[in-house]
Design an enzyme around this catalytic site. Structure first.
Site, PDB file in Angstrom:
ATOM      1  N   ARG A  21      42.808  48.100  29.939  1.00 43.02           N
ATOM      2  CA  ARG A  21      42.295  46.787  29.498  1.00 43.02           C
ATOM      3  C   ARG A  21      40.799  47.052  28.664  1.00 43.02           C
ATOM      4  O   ARG A  21      40.126  46.293  28.915  1.00 43.02           O
ATOM      5  CB  ARG A  21      42.120  45.785  30.548  1.00 43.02           C
ATOM      6  CG  ARG A  21      43.585  45.379  31.208  1.00 43.02           C
ATOM      7  CD  ARG A  21      44.140  44.277  30.323  1.00 43.02           C
ATOM      8  NE  ARG A  21      45.374  44.716  30.436  1.00 43.02           N
ATOM      9  CZ  ARG A  21      46.416  43.567  30.389  1.00 43.02           C
ATOM     10  NH1 ARG A  21      45.776  42.300  30.413  1.00 43.02           N
ATOM     11  NH2 ARG A  21      47.655  43.750  30.502  1.00 43.02           N
ATOM     12  N   SER A  52      45.916  36.838  32.336  1.00 46.03           N
ATOM     13  CA  SER A  52      45.271  37.233  33.217  1.00 46.03           C
ATOM     14  C   SER A  52      43.836  37.143  32.997  1.00 46.03           C
ATOM     15  O   SER A  52      43.153  37.588  32.198  1.00 46.03           O
ATOM     16  CB  SER A  52      45.743  38.743  33.335  1.00 46.03           C
ATOM     17  OG  SER A  52      46.978  39.049  33.307  1.00 46.03           O
ATOM     18  N   GLU A  89      38.467  39.288  32.913  1.00 46.47           N
ATOM     19  CA  GLU A  89      39.285  40.027  31.739  1.00 46.47           C
ATOM     20  C   GLU A  89      38.676  39.321  30.469  1.00 46.47           C
ATOM     21  O   GLU A  89      38.308  39.975  29.387  1.00 46.47           O
ATOM     22  CB  GLU A  89      40.583  40.225  31.801  1.00 46.47           C
ATOM     23  CG  GLU A  89      41.127  41.059  30.902  1.00 46.47           C
ATOM     24  CD  GLU A  89      42.592  40.737  30.603  1.00 46.47           C
ATOM     25  OE1 GLU A  89      43.120  39.717  29.866  1.00 46.47           O
ATOM     26  OE2 GLU A  89      43.364  41.715  31.242  1.00 46.47           O
TER      27      GLU A  89
HETATM   28  N1  EPU Z   1      51.551  39.720  42.663  1.00 49.21           N
HETATM   29  C1  EPU Z   1      51.605  39.073  43.827  1.00 49.21           C
HETATM   30  N2  EPU Z   1      51.264  37.668  43.538  1.00 49.21           N
HETATM   31  C2  EPU Z   1      50.664  37.316  42.148  1.00 49.21           C
HETATM   32  C3  EPU Z   1      51.033  38.074  41.174  1.00 49.21           C
HETATM   33  C4  EPU Z   1      51.284  39.366  41.469  1.00 49.21           C
HETATM   34  O1  EPU Z   1      51.732  39.238  44.989  1.00 49.21           O
HETATM   35  O2  EPU Z   1      50.598  36.010  42.348  1.00 49.21           O
HETATM   36  C5  EPU Z   1      52.115  41.163  42.989  1.00 49.21           C
HETATM   37  C6  EPU Z   1      53.759  41.371  42.707  1.00 49.21           C
HETATM   38  O3  EPU Z   1      53.937  42.124  43.925  1.00 49.21           O
HETATM   39  C7  EPU Z   1      54.066  41.976  41.906  1.00 49.21           C
HETATM   40  C8  EPU Z   1      52.673  42.739  41.307  1.00 49.21           C
HETATM   41  O4  EPU Z   1      51.586  42.020  41.810  1.00 49.21           O
HETATM   42  O5  EPU Z   1      55.136  42.676  41.573  1.00 49.21           O
HETATM   43  C9  EPU Z   1      52.658  42.960  40.080  1.00 49.21           C
HETATM   44  O6  EPU Z   1      52.827  41.581  39.072  1.00 49.21           O
HETATM   45  P1  EPU Z   1      52.971  41.490  37.470  1.00 49.21           P
HETATM   46  O7  EPU Z   1      54.175  42.368  37.134  1.00 49.21           O
HETATM   47  O8  EPU Z   1      53.058  39.852  37.396  1.00 49.21           O
HETATM   48  O9  EPU Z   1      51.651  42.347  37.173  1.00 49.21           O
HETATM   49  P2  EPU Z   1      50.145  42.007  36.856  1.00 49.21           P
HETATM   50  O10 EPU Z   1      49.718  43.284  37.450  1.00 49.21           O
HETATM   51  O11 EPU Z   1      49.908  40.830  37.927  1.00 49.21           O
HETATM   52  C10 EPU Z   1      49.817  42.921  34.634  1.00 49.21           C
HETATM   53  C11 EPU Z   1      48.963  42.294  33.301  1.00 49.21           C
HETATM   54  C12 EPU Z   1      49.873  41.046  32.628  1.00 49.21           C
HETATM   55  C13 EPU Z   1      51.198  41.776  32.135  1.00 49.21           C
HETATM   56  C14 EPU Z   1      51.968  42.236  33.534  1.00 49.21           C
HETATM   57  C15 EPU Z   1      53.421  42.570  33.345  1.00 49.21           C
HETATM   58  C16 EPU Z   1      46.921  42.648  34.051  1.00 49.21           C
HETATM   59  C17 EPU Z   1      45.595  42.482  34.261  1.00 49.21           C
HETATM   60  N3  EPU Z   1      47.713  41.820  33.729  1.00 49.21           N
HETATM   61  O12 EPU Z   1      49.710  41.736  35.523  1.00 49.21           O
HETATM   62  O13 EPU Z   1      49.200  40.770  31.406  1.00 49.21           O
HETATM   63  O14 EPU Z   1      51.957  40.919  31.784  1.00 49.21           O
HETATM   64  O15 EPU Z   1      51.156  43.124  34.178  1.00 49.21           O
HETATM   65  O16 EPU Z   1      53.337  44.143  32.866  1.00 49.21           O
HETATM   66  O17 EPU Z   1      46.870  43.978  34.008  1.00 49.21           O
HETATM   67  C18 EPU Z   1      47.796  39.360  30.406  1.00 49.21           C
HETATM   68  O18 EPU Z   1      47.080  40.190  30.169  1.00 49.21           O
HETATM   69  O19 EPU Z   1      47.447  37.964  30.206  1.00 49.21           O
HETATM   70  C19 EPU Z   1      49.077  39.480  31.187  1.00 49.21           C
HETATM   71  C20 EPU Z   1      49.879  38.689  31.582  1.00 49.21           C
END
Ligand code: EPU
Length: 344
Positions: free
Chosen positions: A172, A244, A340
């Site tokens: 990021r 995010s 972010e």
């Molecule tokens: N999780 C929770 N609660 C939540 C959200 C997530 O427990 O409310 C845990 C779950 O275990 C889930 C894990 O976190 O399996 C990862 O969640 P997710 O796959 O949604 O990924 P993220 O790390 O929360 C990142 C990016 C997203 C991107 C997703 C998918 C960042 C800051 N965000 O989110 O990016 O879509 O991975 O790869 O790295 C964006 O930038 O706007 C965005 C949506």
């Protein structure tokens, strides 16, 4: 160039905050951008560059000149090798102008049978904004397929071509984000391939295709990613948000072990030597914020990383909620969450 005075920016960014720019202009070509920069310099107007407005939270009054990037164009570079056609090539370089809508561009590449960007489908924003925060999703970061970024120096008007290493990409982050006042990205060259392997390992993606059937083309992967995003993330045209709102924080082994002892369900991934990346969504959820809404701002009920603004409240309200979330995560876990989007 004619600048528009007191332009309403509400519909030009996705967070829904009412906002007005002192001056505003849309540029459609490189010469227009250069003459705009020159004029802004002469009139001592500070410049804010706007792409799709999906990663920015505008304050009520934005001083100076807001420049919306409207430069369009997609081009397959001819030097993809000695092969007769794109389909036979190992690598295909595609150049896109900064103002192109990101998702439209991704779909276009998939329709040409080119792989590389399919996991980054349906991310809001523009091509020019993608390298700034090295957009990433479902196991792919845009840095993986960028070969060059062309940018204009805001102070000198000089055009510089950055190869991938010079962009200083990190999670990021890039030099364009670390030094936000210096460069304006005008075009990006991607290194795509009709033979790139499908990347289906990201846990959530795997879960989906294991029940729906394994995708076998770039277009099918793109469609799957779109479906997951539509289910998990709020559509900014319906509920204002900027995706995010926080980065996933990296902590050292010691802190991770302390958190793990007390909260065995913590979601974390190894990230370099003795470092762990924690899921910020999990940390925020554990602090009880998921689904919280008060006075028009809140936290999305399906992904706690996303701040929503259904009440179209001003930037101060968003910042207020973000600070409370940061404080509670710091108090409970000793972890600092970094915001972010750009807050202007
Ligand atoms: N999780 C929770 N609660 C939540 C959200 C997530 O427990 O409310 C845990 C779950 O275990 C889930 C894990 O976190 O399996 C990862 O969640 P997710 O796959 O949604 O990924 P993220 O790390 O929360 C990142 C990016 C997203 C991107 C997703 C998918 C960042 C800051 N965000 O989110 O990016 O879509 O991975 O790869 O790295 C964006 O930038 O706007 C965005 C949506």
């Amino acid at each position: 160039m004619e600048f528009i005075v007191n332009q309403d920016l509400s519909s030009l960014h996705t967070m829904g905050c009412r906002s007005t720019a002192q001056s505003f202009v849309v540029v459609y070509s490189l010469p227009e951008l250069k003459s705009t920069l020159e004029e802004a310099r002469q009139r001592a107007l500070p410049i804010t560059v706007l792409g799709g407005g999906s990663n920015v939270v505008f304050s009520e009054h934005v001083p100076g000149l807001v420049v919306k990037m409207g430069i369009l164009g997609i081009e397959v570079l001819e030097n993809f090798g000695s092969e007769a056609s794109v389909e036979d090539a190992e690598v295909v370089w595609v150049k896109a102008q900064a103002g192109e809508n990101w998702h439209h561009f991704v779909r276009w590449t998939l329709q040409q049978g080119l792989g590389g960007l399919e996991n980054l489908s349906l991310i809001p924003g523009t091509v020019g904004a993608a390298p700034i925060q090295n957009i990433g999703a479902y196991g792919v970061e845009v840095k993986d397929v960028i070969s060059e970024v062309s940018a204009i120096n805001r102070n000198t008007g000089e055009l510089k071509i950055f190869d991938r290493d010079e962009c200083g990409f990190r999670y990021r982050d890039s030099i364009f984000k670390r030094d936000p006042g210096k460069w304006i990205i005008v075009e990006v060259t991607f290194r795509l391939s009709p033979k790139a392997p499908l990347k289906l390992d990201y846990a959530e993606l795997k879960k989906f295709w294991e029940s729906a059937g394994e995708p076998s083309s770039y277009l099918e992967v793109g469609a799957l990613v779109e479906e997951i995003r539509r289910r998990k993330l709020p559509d900014p045209d319906v509920v204002p948000n900027s995706g995010s709102f926080f980065k996933n924080p990296t902590v050292d082994d010691q802190l991770y072990q302390r958190i793990l002892d007390e909260y065995p369900s913590v979601v974390a991934f190894p990230s370099g030597v003795n470092q762990w990346k924690l899921a910020a969504g999990w940390l925020i959820q554990e602090c009880g914020w998921k689904g919280f809404v008060d006075d028009g701002v809140g936290v999305f009920d399906r992904q706690a990383l996303v701040i929503i603004n259904p009440g179209y409240r001003p930037a101060a309200a968003i910042k207020g909620l973000a600070s409370k979330i940061q404080q509670s995560v710091a108090d409970k876990f000793g972890v600092e969450l970094e915001i972010e989007p750009f807050i202007l």
